[in-house]
Design an enzyme around this catalytic site. Structure first.
Site, short mmCIF file in Angstrom:
data_model
loop_
_atom_site.label_atom_id
_atom_site.label_comp_id
_atom_site.label_asym_id
_atom_site.label_seq_id
_atom_site.Cartn_x
_atom_site.Cartn_y
_atom_site.Cartn_z
CD GLN A 147 -0.94 -0.61 3.70
OE1 GLN A 147 -2.15 -0.52 3.73
NE2 GLN A 147 -0.24 -1.20 4.68
CG ASP A 193 -5.70 -1.61 15.57
OD1 ASP A 193 -6.46 -0.93 14.86
OD2 ASP A 193 -4.78 -1.12 16.24
CG ASP A 242 -11.76 2.08 6.18
OD1 ASP A 242 -12.04 1.96 7.37
OD2 ASP A 242 -11.68 3.18 5.59
#
Length: 278
Positions: free
Chosen positions: A31, A155, A158
Site C-alpha cells: 500500500q 486492529d 477499512d
C-alpha cells in the site's frame, strides 16, 4: 505549503483534511504509506490516501478496542493484535497487569518503519518487554496458532487493500480456533451510520461462531460519522455479566468503568439492524 487531503468514501460522502506537511511518503509492497501533519488533528498515519489514526484522538480508538475485551476477560495473559502497526493498541494492551505477552502481527513493515520514526506516542509499544512485533500476514499467522490466545484483537484498516481478508467468515473461523476455550475476540466494525450492512454481516458471522456476540461503540472525530462500532465475540464471558465486577485501575484518557458499562448501550436503529430486542 498547506494542501488538501481528500478521502472519497461513497458518492455522497467525502472528507477533506487540510495538511501542512508530509513527513513520510513511500509505496510499500502492500500500500501507499504516509505520515502527514494535519491542521486540526496533528500527525496522522495515512494508508492509500485514507487517514487511519491521528495523535489528537488515537487514545479513544486504541483504548476502546483493547480495554473493553481485556476487562471482559477475568485474567487475560496472551494477547494477539492483528494489524495495529502504529503500536497504539499494543501500548494499551501491555498496561494490563495480568497480560504477559502481546503479539503484534502487522503485514507491512513499512508501516512500522514510518510510525517508529514519526508517531512515537504509539510506537513506544515496540520497545515494551511484553510486546513482540511480528511482520507477517495475519491471515496466515493465525492458522498456525490454534488454542493459543486469551484475547485476539483485529486492529485493521477499512476492508480494502491488504485488510480485506480480515472481514471474512473463514478468517473469523480461524480466529475462533486460535482462541483458548474461554477466549474473546474484538474488532473495529466501521461507522454506525455509513456501514450498517458490514456491521450486520460481522455480527451475524460472530453469532454463528460464538455463544456471545456483542456490539459496542465510541465516538472518534477522525472517522466518518464519528460514532464508531466495535464487534466482540466471546466463548464464555458476557460483558453484561461483568458490569459490576471490580476491575484494576488503568491509566487512560477516554476509557473508564462508566464507559465500559455504557458503551454496550445501542441506539434503536442499530438494534433494529441487528434484529435485537428494543
Amino acid at each position: 505549503m498547506p494542501f488538501i487531503l481528500s478521502e472519497y468514501h461513497s458518492p455522497g460522502l467525502s472528507v477533506n483534511w487540510t495538511a501542512n506537511k508530509v513527513l513520510f511518503h513511500k509505496q510499500s509492497d502492500f500500500q501507499e504509506v504516509a505520515i502527514v501533519e494535519l491542521e486540526e488533528m496533528g500527525r496522522a498515519l495515512v494508508l492509500d490516501g485514507y487517514v487511519q489514526v491521528t495523535v489528537e484522538d488515537e487514545f479513544v480508538y486504541n483504548e476502546m478496542i483493547t480495554h473493553v475485551p481485556l476487562f471482559t476477560h477475568p485474567k487475560p495473559e496472551k494477547v494477539l493484535i492483528i494489524g495495529g502497526g502504529d503500536g497504539g493498541s499494543a501500548r494499551e494492551a501491555a498496561k494490563h497487569p495480568s497480560v504477559t505477552q502481546v503479539d503484534l502481527c502487522e503485514i507491512d513493515p513499512m508501516v512500522i518503519e514510518a510510525c517508529r520514526e514519526h508517531l512515537p506516542e504509539m510506537s513506544v509499544s515496540y520497545n515494551h518487554p511484553k510486546v513482540n512485533v511480528i511482520t507477517k500476514d495475519g491471515v496466515k499467522f493465525i492458522k498456525d496458532h490454534p488454542n493459543t490466545y486469551d484475547v485476539i484483537i483485529i486492529d485493521s484498516s477499512d476492508p480494502i487493500g491488504p485488510a480485506v481478508d480480515l472481514f471474512g467468515k473463514d478468517f473469523y473461523s480461524n480466529v475462533h480456533k486460535a482462541l483458548k476455550e474461554d477466549g474473546i475476540f474484538a474488532c473495529q466494525s466501521e461507522s454506525l451510520f455509513y456501514h450498517q450492512d458490514l456491521i450486520k454481516d460481522v455480527h451475524e458471522m460472530l453469532k454463528g461462531l460464538f455463544p456471545i456476540a456483542r456490539l459496542y461503540t465510541a465516538t472518534t472525530p477522525t472517522y466518518p460519522g464519528f460514532l464508531w462500532a466495535y464487534s466482540m465475540g466471546s466463548k464464555k464471558y458476557d460483558p453484561f455479566d461483568r458490569m459490576d465486577v471490580k476491575k484494576p485501575e488503568i491509566e487512560a484518557r477516554y476509557y473508564n468503568h462508566d464507559i465500559y458499562k455504557g458503551c454496550f448501550a445501542l441506539p434503536t436503529f442499530i438494534k433494529e439492524t441487528l434484529g435485537l430486542k428494543k
